[in-house]
Write a protein that holds these residues in place. Sequence first.
Motif, PDB file in Angstrom:
ATOM      1  N   PRO A   1      -0.806  97.572 -43.586  1.00 30.52           N
ATOM      2  CA  PRO A   1      -0.738  98.932 -44.161  1.00 30.52           C
ATOM      3  C   PRO A   1      -1.828  99.818 -43.579  1.00 30.52           C
ATOM      4  CG  PRO A   1      -0.614  97.244 -45.873  1.00 30.52           C
ATOM      5  CD  PRO A   1      -0.983  96.540 -44.618  1.00 30.52           C
ATOM      6  N   ALA A   2      -1.548 101.105 -43.495  1.00 35.26           N
ATOM      7  CA  ALA A   2      -2.517 102.048 -42.950  1.00 35.26           C
ATOM      8  C   ALA A   2      -3.785 102.042 -43.785  1.00 35.26           C
ATOM      9  CB  ALA A   2      -1.925 103.445 -42.918  1.00 35.26           C
ATOM     10  N   PRO A   3      -4.953 102.078 -43.137  1.00 37.18           N
ATOM     11  CA  PRO A   3      -6.208 102.088 -43.898  1.00 37.18           C
ATOM     12  C   PRO A   3      -6.350 103.364 -44.706  1.00 37.18           C
ATOM     13  CG  PRO A   3      -6.615 102.550 -41.583  1.00 37.18           C
ATOM     14  CD  PRO A   3      -5.181 102.159 -41.689  1.00 37.18           C
ATOM     15  N   ARG A   4      -6.943 103.223 -45.865  1.00 38.19           N
ATOM     16  CA  ARG A   4      -7.120 104.359 -46.769  1.00 38.19           C
ATOM     17  C   ARG A   4      -8.463 105.014 -46.465  1.00 38.19           C
ATOM     18  NH1 ARG A   4      -4.734 102.292 -52.586  1.00 38.19           N
ATOM     19  NH2 ARG A   4      -2.936 101.153 -51.725  1.00 38.19           N
ATOM     20  N   ARG A   5      -8.426 106.091 -45.707  1.00 38.50           N
ATOM     21  CA  ARG A   5      -9.668 106.763 -45.308  1.00 38.50           C
ATOM     22  C   ARG A   5     -10.036 107.826 -46.337  1.00 38.50           C
ATOM     23  NH1 ARG A   5     -10.410 107.147 -38.889  1.00 38.50           N
ATOM     24  NH2 ARG A   5      -9.455 105.165 -38.312  1.00 38.50           N
ATOM     25  N   VAL A   6     -11.223 107.671 -46.894  1.00 39.11           N
ATOM     26  CA  VAL A   6     -11.709 108.603 -47.902  1.00 39.11           C
ATOM     27  C   VAL A   6     -12.885 109.362 -47.308  1.00 39.11           C
ATOM     28  CG1 VAL A   6     -12.681 108.831 -50.231  1.00 39.11           C
ATOM     29  CG2 VAL A   6     -10.994 107.039 -49.722  1.00 39.11           C
ATOM     30  N   ALA A   7     -12.948 110.622 -47.555  1.00 34.64           N
ATOM     31  CA  ALA A   7     -14.018 111.451 -46.990  1.00 34.64           C
ATOM     32  C   ALA A   7     -15.381 110.864 -47.311  1.00 34.64           C
ATOM     33  CB  ALA A   7     -13.920 112.880 -47.538  1.00 34.64           C
ATOM     34  N   GLY A   8     -16.198 110.753 -46.282  1.00 28.99           N
ATOM     35  CA  GLY A   8     -17.554 110.264 -46.455  1.00 28.99           C
ATOM     36  C   GLY A   8     -17.672 108.753 -46.396  1.00 28.99           C
ATOM     37  N   VAL A   9     -16.545 108.031 -46.302  1.00 30.08           N
ATOM     38  CA  VAL A   9     -16.575 106.572 -46.245  1.00 30.08           C
ATOM     39  C   VAL A   9     -16.073 106.119 -44.883  1.00 30.08           C
ATOM     40  CG1 VAL A   9     -15.700 104.441 -47.256  1.00 30.08           C
ATOM     41  CG2 VAL A   9     -16.209 106.415 -48.714  1.00 30.08           C
ATOM     42  N   GLY A  10     -16.858 105.325 -44.212  1.00 28.79           N
ATOM     43  CA  GLY A  10     -16.439 104.805 -42.922  1.00 28.79           C
ATOM     44  C   GLY A  10     -16.462 105.829 -41.820  1.00 28.79           C
ATOM     45  N   THR A  11     -17.208 106.913 -42.013  1.00 27.14           N
ATOM     46  CA  THR A  11     -17.285 107.953 -40.996  1.00 27.14           C
ATOM     47  C   THR A  11     -18.728 108.098 -40.540  1.00 27.14           C
ATOM     48  OG1 THR A  11     -17.585 109.688 -42.627  1.00 27.14           O
ATOM     49  CG2 THR A  11     -15.322 109.196 -41.949  1.00 27.14           C
ATOM     50  N   VAL A  12     -18.889 108.629 -39.367  1.00 27.23           N
ATOM     51  CA  VAL A  12     -20.238 108.860 -38.824  1.00 27.23           C
ATOM     52  C   VAL A  12     -20.611 110.317 -39.078  1.00 27.23           C
ATOM     53  CG1 VAL A  12     -21.693 108.843 -36.774  1.00 27.23           C
ATOM     54  CG2 VAL A  12     -19.922 107.091 -37.073  1.00 27.23           C
ATOM     55  N   ARG A  13     -21.707 110.519 -39.804  1.00 28.10           N
ATOM     56  CA  ARG A  13     -22.131 111.892 -40.112  1.00 28.10           C
ATOM     57  C   ARG A  13     -22.965 112.437 -38.953  1.00 28.10           C
ATOM     58  NH1 ARG A  13     -21.726 113.039 -45.584  1.00 28.10           N
ATOM     59  NH2 ARG A  13     -21.203 111.251 -46.907  1.00 28.10           N
ATOM     60  N   PRO A  14     -22.748 113.663 -38.561  1.00 28.74           N
ATOM     61  CA  PRO A  14     -23.591 114.262 -37.503  1.00 28.74           C
ATOM     62  C   PRO A  14     -25.017 114.417 -38.006  1.00 28.74           C
ATOM     63  CG  PRO A  14     -22.247 115.944 -38.536  1.00 28.74           C
ATOM     64  CD  PRO A  14     -21.771 114.621 -39.102  1.00 28.74           C
ATOM     65  N   PRO A  15     -25.976 114.327 -37.121  1.00 25.68           N
ATOM     66  CA  PRO A  15     -27.377 114.502 -37.561  1.00 25.68           C
ATOM     67  C   PRO A  15     -27.601 115.916 -38.114  1.00 25.68           C
ATOM     68  CG  PRO A  15     -27.224 114.572 -35.156  1.00 25.68           C
ATOM     69  CD  PRO A  15     -25.875 114.171 -35.663  1.00 25.68           C
TER      70      PRO A  15
END
Length: 410
Positions: free
Chosen positions: A392-406
């Motif tokens: 199943p497609a991964p459940r991407r939630v804002a702020g989780v598993g993402t790289v934040r810009p400096p």
Amino acid sequence: MIDAVNVDSINVDQSWTTTDTRGMDLIDVPAGLNGVAVADTTIGTVLGDEGFYHYRDYDAVELARTASFEDAWYLLDRGRLPDGAERDTFRADLAARRRLPAGTVPLIDVAGALPGTPLARLRTVLSAAAGPLRLQPLLDLDAADRREQALDVAAVVPSILGALYRSGAGLAAVAADPDLGHAAAYLHQVTGRQPESEHARALEQYLILTIDHGFNASTFTGRVVASTGADIVDVVCAAIGALAGPLHGGAPSRALDALDAIGTPDRAADWVRGEVAAGRRIMGFGHAVYRAPDPRSALLRDVAEALGGELVERAIAIETEILTTLAELKPDRPLPSNVEFYAGVIMETVGLPRQMFTPTFAVSRTVGWVTHALEQAATGKLIRPAARYVGPAPRRVAGVGTVRPPAPTG
């Protein structure tokens, strides 16, 4: 903790289906890696359409016809056949290495009484032998020391197997006879009898034929472990685990079980039809690589005929009936006899108990495994493939598993 969300409301980026964790494009390959070259090797290969395979630059079947097991081992170890003096020195060296490592005898008595298969017991004792043999990770050794440790492990495997079998059967252990060749010494250690020369030679020919056979499941498993820099016992124990599977090394005893189930040649055709109708494999027939006849089977049939006896005569007659019936039932899929069919017949004839058939395969294949381990270790390359995720497609939630810009500065 992430609150439950409605997956339908999430914007899913499908790019994850085409790249691995390193962002590399994935390459689609056939199931089971069939036809995929994963490494370069100078050890040998199998030409399935031609019914031919070789060790280094020598026809493996011709080696089995004319050479000793030590000759073939020397070829894999040094890249060439030995002369007379080299053969004698190598044979004496291997005989010395066949002695059981100090401290393993009590463990053999314990392991020999445990439930389980001989290969499982072999793994137990080999793991414990790593200490007395002073094994070190391949990564930490130079080429010369790797070779020494590989020889130690491959040479002692038949002695461990013989001791485990006899301990489990309540029989006294038999020390490896340094005056016997590798095959004859193993047969002696299992049976407790000085082997007849024709029996020792028949077993030796089988062992030569099975030292190596391309990137089969156990060899590939061993190379993966060797690529991590683990020690040589880790490599061999992992390969033994793969060999234990009935679709790989467990077939010789099953092929002989089939002969028992068939009984007489006149029952063979009906038995095959019943097995095929039930969707079961006919052990001892067909091969993942060969489409032409298996050259190992052809030589082992000659070896079996030379030994003679009721079992051999019955096996030859039943083989003919099975081949005829399989050709009728599966005309578009060649299913020639493979190495396991006559291997079981020969091992039974020379006096090996059926439970030792697959372990006997390990006696020879260990030589191939350690040779591949040394070749893999020399590359310094970790084997690390990727898998294509199809769940199943991964459940991407804002702020989780993402790289934040400096954060901006200044």
